[in-house]
Design an enzyme around this catalytic site. Structure first.
Site, PDB file in Angstrom:
ATOM      1  N   ARG B  27       0.791  -1.225   0.000  1.00 55.87           N
ATOM      2  CA  ARG B  27       0.000   0.000   0.000  1.00 55.87           C
ATOM      3  C   ARG B  27       0.827   1.281   0.000  1.00 55.87           C
ATOM      4  O   ARG B  27       0.285   2.388  -0.086  1.00 55.87           O
ATOM      5  CB  ARG B  27      -0.936  -0.008   1.210  1.00 55.87           C
ATOM      6  CG  ARG B  27      -2.248   0.651   0.851  1.00 55.87           C
ATOM      7  CD  ARG B  27      -3.122   0.934   2.038  1.00 55.87           C
ATOM      8  NE  ARG B  27      -4.341   1.597   1.593  1.00 55.87           N
ATOM      9  CZ  ARG B  27      -4.992   2.484   2.291  1.00 55.87           C
ATOM     10  NH1 ARG B  27      -4.572   2.815   3.479  1.00 55.87           N
ATOM     11  NH2 ARG B  27      -6.074   3.068   1.808  1.00 55.87           N
ATOM     12  N   CYS B  51       7.191  29.601  29.845  1.00 59.54           N
ATOM     13  CA  CYS B  51       6.997  28.161  30.000  1.00 59.54           C
ATOM     14  C   CYS B  51       6.727  27.832  31.470  1.00 59.54           C
ATOM     15  O   CYS B  51       7.532  28.157  32.344  1.00 59.54           O
ATOM     16  CB  CYS B  51       8.235  27.422  29.516  1.00 59.54           C
ATOM     17  SG  CYS B  51       8.225  25.687  29.990  1.00 59.54           S
ATOM     18  N   CYS B  54       9.635  25.626  33.114  1.00 55.73           N
ATOM     19  CA  CYS B  54      11.012  26.087  33.300  1.00 55.73           C
ATOM     20  C   CYS B  54      11.261  26.449  34.771  1.00 55.73           C
ATOM     21  O   CYS B  54      10.345  26.829  35.503  1.00 55.73           O
ATOM     22  CB  CYS B  54      11.290  27.295  32.402  1.00 55.73           C
ATOM     23  SG  CYS B  54      11.809  26.841  30.726  1.00 55.73           S
ATOM     24  N   HIS B 113      15.106  24.027  28.528  1.00 51.77           N
ATOM     25  CA  HIS B 113      13.894  24.090  27.713  1.00 51.77           C
ATOM     26  C   HIS B 113      14.132  23.644  26.259  1.00 51.77           C
ATOM     27  O   HIS B 113      13.200  23.179  25.599  1.00 51.77           O
ATOM     28  CB  HIS B 113      13.370  25.535  27.740  1.00 51.77           C
ATOM     29  CG  HIS B 113      12.056  25.735  27.057  1.00 51.77           C
ATOM     30  ND1 HIS B 113      10.850  25.403  27.639  1.00 51.77           N
ATOM     31  CD2 HIS B 113      11.748  26.242  25.831  1.00 51.77           C
ATOM     32  CE1 HIS B 113       9.860  25.711  26.808  1.00 51.77           C
ATOM     33  NE2 HIS B 113      10.375  26.210  25.707  1.00 51.77           N
ATOM     34  N   ASN B 153       4.289  12.259  26.072  1.00 53.57           N
ATOM     35  CA  ASN B 153       3.774  12.687  24.778  1.00 53.57           C
ATOM     36  C   ASN B 153       4.755  13.704  24.242  1.00 53.57           C
ATOM     37  O   ASN B 153       4.935  14.754  24.848  1.00 53.57           O
ATOM     38  CB  ASN B 153       2.401  13.356  24.913  1.00 53.57           C
ATOM     39  CG  ASN B 153       1.329  12.385  25.349  1.00 53.57           C
ATOM     40  OD1 ASN B 153       1.343  11.228  24.936  1.00 53.57           O
ATOM     41  ND2 ASN B 153       0.400  12.834  26.179  1.00 53.57           N
ATOM     42  N   SER B 161       1.247  19.883  24.907  1.00 55.93           N
ATOM     43  CA  SER B 161       0.942  21.308  24.863  1.00 55.93           C
ATOM     44  C   SER B 161       2.136  22.157  25.281  1.00 55.93           C
ATOM     45  O   SER B 161       2.060  23.366  25.308  1.00 55.93           O
ATOM     46  CB  SER B 161      -0.279  21.616  25.731  1.00 55.93           C
ATOM     47  OG  SER B 161      -0.140  21.043  27.008  1.00 55.93           O
ATOM     48  N   HIS B 164       8.723  21.885  26.478  1.00 55.30           N
ATOM     49  CA  HIS B 164       9.722  21.612  27.509  1.00 55.30           C
ATOM     50  C   HIS B 164       9.825  20.091  27.704  1.00 55.30           C
ATOM     51  O   HIS B 164       8.811  19.411  27.804  1.00 55.30           O
ATOM     52  CB  HIS B 164       9.316  22.292  28.819  1.00 55.30           C
ATOM     53  CG  HIS B 164      10.421  22.335  29.820  1.00 55.30           C
ATOM     54  ND1 HIS B 164      11.129  23.472  30.118  1.00 55.30           N
ATOM     55  CD2 HIS B 164      10.971  21.347  30.573  1.00 55.30           C
ATOM     56  CE1 HIS B 164      12.056  23.193  31.009  1.00 55.30           C
ATOM     57  NE2 HIS B 164      11.979  21.907  31.311  1.00 55.30           N
ATOM     58  N   HIS B 166       9.455  16.820  29.027  1.00 53.21           N
ATOM     59  CA  HIS B 166       8.754  16.308  30.212  1.00 53.21           C
ATOM     60  C   HIS B 166       7.891  15.109  29.860  1.00 53.21           C
ATOM     61  O   HIS B 166       7.526  14.896  28.708  1.00 53.21           O
ATOM     62  CB  HIS B 166       7.882  17.388  30.844  1.00 53.21           C
ATOM     63  CG  HIS B 166       6.607  17.654  30.081  1.00 53.21           C
ATOM     64  ND1 HIS B 166       6.588  18.342  28.885  1.00 53.21           N
ATOM     65  CD2 HIS B 166       5.314  17.312  30.331  1.00 53.21           C
ATOM     66  CE1 HIS B 166       5.341  18.420  28.439  1.00 53.21           C
ATOM     67  NE2 HIS B 166       4.546  17.799  29.285  1.00 53.21           N
ATOM     68  N   GLN B 168       4.803  12.281  31.950  1.00 56.81           N
ATOM     69  CA  GLN B 168       3.770  12.288  32.973  1.00 56.81           C
ATOM     70  C   GLN B 168       3.708  10.922  33.655  1.00 56.81           C
ATOM     71  O   GLN B 168       4.185   9.920  33.116  1.00 56.81           O
ATOM     72  CB  GLN B 168       2.405  12.585  32.355  1.00 56.81           C
ATOM     73  CG  GLN B 168       2.295  13.929  31.687  1.00 56.81           C
ATOM     74  CD  GLN B 168       0.842  14.272  31.353  1.00 56.81           C
ATOM     75  OE1 GLN B 168      -0.047  14.184  32.192  1.00 56.81           O
ATOM     76  NE2 GLN B 168       0.602  14.647  30.115  1.00 56.81           N
ATOM     77  N   HIS B 281       5.149  -0.309  30.418  1.00 55.56           N
ATOM     78  CA  HIS B 281       4.178  -1.246  30.984  1.00 55.56           C
ATOM     79  C   HIS B 281       4.906  -2.151  31.961  1.00 55.56           C
ATOM     80  O   HIS B 281       5.908  -2.768  31.605  1.00 55.56           O
ATOM     81  CB  HIS B 281       3.509  -2.073  29.885  1.00 55.56           C
ATOM     82  CG  HIS B 281       2.333  -1.379  29.275  1.00 55.56           C
ATOM     83  ND1 HIS B 281       2.017  -1.456  27.938  1.00 55.56           N
ATOM     84  CD2 HIS B 281       1.376  -0.581  29.825  1.00 55.56           C
ATOM     85  CE1 HIS B 281       0.933  -0.747  27.693  1.00 55.56           C
ATOM     86  NE2 HIS B 281       0.522  -0.198  28.808  1.00 55.56           N
ATOM     87  N   GLN B 323      -4.088  -0.933  11.184  1.00 55.79           N
ATOM     88  CA  GLN B 323      -3.589  -1.328   9.862  1.00 55.79           C
ATOM     89  C   GLN B 323      -2.294  -0.584   9.613  1.00 55.79           C
ATOM     90  O   GLN B 323      -2.174   0.586   9.951  1.00 55.79           O
ATOM     91  CB  GLN B 323      -4.651  -0.978   8.809  1.00 55.79           C
ATOM     92  CG  GLN B 323      -4.307  -1.357   7.385  1.00 55.79           C
ATOM     93  CD  GLN B 323      -3.546  -0.262   6.649  1.00 55.79           C
ATOM     94  OE1 GLN B 323      -3.600   0.902   7.006  1.00 55.79           O
ATOM     95  NE2 GLN B 323      -2.787  -0.649   5.631  1.00 55.79           N
TER      96      GLN B 323
HETATM   97  O1  LIG Z   1      -8.047   5.379   2.521  1.00 54.38           O
HETATM   98  P1  LIG Z   1      -7.632   6.801   2.749  1.00 54.38           P
HETATM   99  O2  LIG Z   1      -8.805   7.732   2.904  1.00 54.38           O
HETATM  100  O3  LIG Z   1      -6.653   7.308   1.730  1.00 54.38           O
HETATM  101  O4  LIG Z   1      -6.831   6.776   4.135  1.00 54.38           O
HETATM  102  C1  LIG Z   1      -7.407   7.020   5.390  1.00 54.38           C
HETATM  103  O5  LIG Z   1      -8.302   5.982   5.788  1.00 54.38           O
HETATM  104  C2  LIG Z   1      -7.724   4.687   6.020  1.00 54.38           C
HETATM  105  C3  LIG Z   1      -8.807   3.783   6.561  1.00 54.38           C
HETATM  106  O6  LIG Z   1      -9.357   4.269   7.763  1.00 54.38           O
HETATM  107  C4  LIG Z   1      -6.531   4.758   6.966  1.00 54.38           C
HETATM  108  O7  LIG Z   1      -5.891   3.508   7.016  1.00 54.38           O
HETATM  109  C5  LIG Z   1      -5.522   5.829   6.513  1.00 54.38           C
HETATM  110  O8  LIG Z   1      -4.501   5.955   7.482  1.00 54.38           O
HETATM  111  C6  LIG Z   1      -6.252   7.160   6.357  1.00 54.38           C
HETATM  112  O9  LIG Z   1      -5.360   8.165   5.930  1.00 54.38           O
HETATM  113  O1  LIG Z   2      -1.859  16.194  29.915  1.00 52.60           O
HETATM  114  P1  LIG Z   2      -1.629  16.992  28.676  1.00 52.60           P
HETATM  115  O2  LIG Z   2      -0.225  16.894  28.125  1.00 52.60           O
HETATM  116  O3  LIG Z   2      -2.079  18.425  28.797  1.00 52.60           O
HETATM  117  O4  LIG Z   2      -2.602  16.328  27.602  1.00 52.60           O
HETATM  118  C1  LIG Z   2      -2.242  15.336  26.698  1.00 52.60           C
HETATM  119  O5  LIG Z   2      -1.975  14.092  27.338  1.00 52.60           O
HETATM  120  C2  LIG Z   2      -3.086  13.458  28.003  1.00 52.60           C
HETATM  121  C3  LIG Z   2      -2.643  12.103  28.487  1.00 52.60           C
HETATM  122  O6  LIG Z   2      -2.168  11.276  27.436  1.00 52.60           O
HETATM  123  C4  LIG Z   2      -4.305  13.333  27.071  1.00 52.60           C
HETATM  124  O7  LIG Z   2      -5.412  12.882  27.801  1.00 52.60           O
HETATM  125  C5  LIG Z   2      -4.635  14.668  26.410  1.00 52.60           C
HETATM  126  O8  LIG Z   2      -5.681  14.497  25.481  1.00 52.60           O
HETATM  127  C6  LIG Z   2      -3.389  15.212  25.718  1.00 52.60           C
HETATM  128  O9  LIG Z   2      -3.671  16.455  25.113  1.00 52.60           O
END
Ligand SMILES: O=P(O)(O)O[C@H]1O[C@H](CO)[C@@H](O)[C@H](O)[C@H]1O
Ligand SMILES: O=P(O)(O)O[C@H]1O[C@H](CO)[C@@H](O)[C@H](O)[C@H]1O
Lengths: 343, 343
Positions: B27, B51, B54, B113, B153, B161, B164, B166, B168, B281, B323
């Protein structure tokens, strides 16, 4: 609904997947400094010469689209599932793999490039439903196909690469993960209670009325008690039907109305062409006994606070459980208020 | 690995979650006209007055950050999980909910930072690991806490968001969905085989070598056979350890090296500060018997084709199964080549 559910962190049980969702009602006070989505480009023309889904245009593989008038369906030129020529099974201890073959199709909802389901008439949506019914039936008869997944990705945020109103159908030999979960839960409930799980759930919801957005004679649109996405919604037929082919001919128009209502409500929520992925879960096509299935259509929209701020399902959600900030009851209230003003 | 796995659509089994992933190697030829991400703003200053992470700056709740020198940890000011004052259980037929209480913390990896883990020294990363170990231990002792989810994240695309460096920690009373799945599969394997599932898996991988990116005396970095995200990777300790507190003091530096290698390889892949969610995990903190657990750290990065084109897990992925377009072997090859050039 109990007060504590609106104020304290808790988890809710999804009776269809047997999984939990974490609800943190107090978390909406959090300020947002993260990514904002771009708003989709305003108006689109009714026909776009560069769109490979518009009538009369040429697709990547050289084929020319017909001058279709309502729904147009073709095999995906870059299908994720294809009919494999050989069957195989790899079973090397802890490494296990199997062939998966299938057929992927694209379903253009309308020749009008500028529209989405929310702007189509109920009659026009009904034609899309007819097409889905035919595809479910016909793909199900193809050799080696046992499940037909109908879905739509709407909006750039949902990975949709073309704004032309369209959905997809991926059909395949085995049941995908989500379908396996729902198959199990519905089967075990039906064996015990002799009623459909969603039918009984619907009775409870119709009594409480707290999560209902809209209903007509044959369908209910609601925010499920265990919703994951901020404004997630579900369309459930009141009668116990295993798949969309079982919708009585007099009721497809009511299903079309339900789709029309929820998509129009969504567009009004943040005043934008509301992005979502939607999909229909229904009975596999080959099993001899599917009586436990009660088909339903779900909408998973990512937007949380505005047209540009979405909920990210990342970190904790990927490694732990899905987590939501607003309660299902809050979301249903907002959506119901908008729905009531449509009429 | 068998040729057909590189050419034909198939599904692979995840021995940890007992779920399947759909692989569509053909694909990748698909053209992409969909959403492209914005590149993160180039250079960041080493200290940003705006920030809230910081050193010396004031946070939303008025508290002032200390002038920390390496790792700094505080309770999340907008926690998704809080210590609930009352316990409740809702059991209304098909509507089921329960209290969930917990403690959420933010872990600043460095006062600088401008950095991310990839730019930190291995010694600096080791300090982050020490902090994780302490938190795992101490949070696990708090009343009502049974699971400690450590995650990061990274990047705006991953809903982060604040740039910096970090991560959680969300700790809570019950086991999240993903952990429940892995608990079950590891338990049932361990009961039967008297070996850890991941330990035996690792033996197979080290023999085949096809999916290994990097290894040192104590850790292996690989693309799991059942990877979902295009360049997903996993760090697994060679010794059977149930949680990160069990890493021998002489080996934390080797874990730090593994983290350093994979994050540096990622940054080189598309020449950008590579976004991902990572998470550890490991065994629950309260269970008496956790011997079946073999802790591991996973990286789920969304980028597929370039610094701006990601894989969207939408439509089919939400309603069916995950997928992927490139195979795990292809991804491992690319990442290993980069890793080899680091030394
Ligand atoms: O098939 P499309 O619209 O090009 O692609 C979209 O839908 C698919 C099916 O949900 C996903 O696998 C792709 O990641 C998404 O970009
Ligand atoms: O806690 P943050 O960094 O503000 O928020 C981010 O991480 C969280 C935990 O994965 C998620 O629930 C939020 O949707 C995401 O924006």
């Amino acid at each position: 609904m109990e007060d504590y559910l609106q104020n304290l962190s808790h988890k809710r049980f999804n009776i269809l997947t047997n999984e939990w969702v974490l609800v943190s009602p107090h978390r909406t006070k959090r300020p947002w400094q993260g990514q904002e989505e771009e708003l989709p480009k305003a108006e689109r023309p009714t026909h776009d010469l560069n769109c490979y889904l518009c009538a009369g245009n040429t697709r990547a593989n050289g084929e020319v689209n017909p001058n279709y008038e309502d729904v147009f369906i073709f095999k995906n030129d870059f299908a994720a599932l294809t009919k494999n020529t050989e069957d195989f099974k790899l079973d090397q201890g802890l490494l296990m793999a199997e062939t998966e073959s299938g057929i992927c199709k694209v379903v253009c909802f309308s020749p009008d490039h500028s529209k989405s389901l929310a702007q189509m008439s109920i009659k026009e949506i009904e034609k899309v439903i007819y097409a889905w019914q035919q595809e479910y039936k016909n793909l199900g008869k193809e050799e080696g196909i046992n499940y037909v997944q109908i879905f739509e990705n709407k909006g750039e945020v949902m990975g949709c690469s073309n704004p032309h109103p369209h959905g997809q159908i991926w059909s395949q030999s085995s049941l995908p993960n989500e379908v396996v979960k729902k198959d199990k839960s519905q089967y075990s409930y039906f064996s015990k209670e002799k009623n459909s799980l969603l039918g009984d759930y619907l009775k409870q919801e119709l009594k409480q009325k707290e999560r209902i957005i809209f209903e007509n004679r044959a369908f209910v649109v609601l925010v499920p008690f265990w919703a994951i996405w901020p404004y997630e919604a579900m369309i459930i037929p009141k009668m116990h039907q295993t798949d969309i082919y079982q919708i009585p001919i007099s009721e497809t128009i009511l299903f079309a109305e339900a789709i029309s209502v929820i998509t129009r409500v969504y567009d009004k929520l943040f005043n934008c062409s509301f992005p979502y992925s939607s999909g229909i879960h229904q009975a596999p096509t080959n099993e001899s006994s599917n009586k436990h299935w009660h088909w339903h259509m779900s909408f998973y929209p990512p937007l949380l606070r505005s047209a540009t701020v979405k909920k990210f399902m990342v970190g904790y959600e990927m490694f732990g459980s899905p987590q939501r900030d607003i309660t299902a009851e809050f979301a249903a209230n907002v959506l119901r208020d908008i729905a009531n003003k449509l009429f």
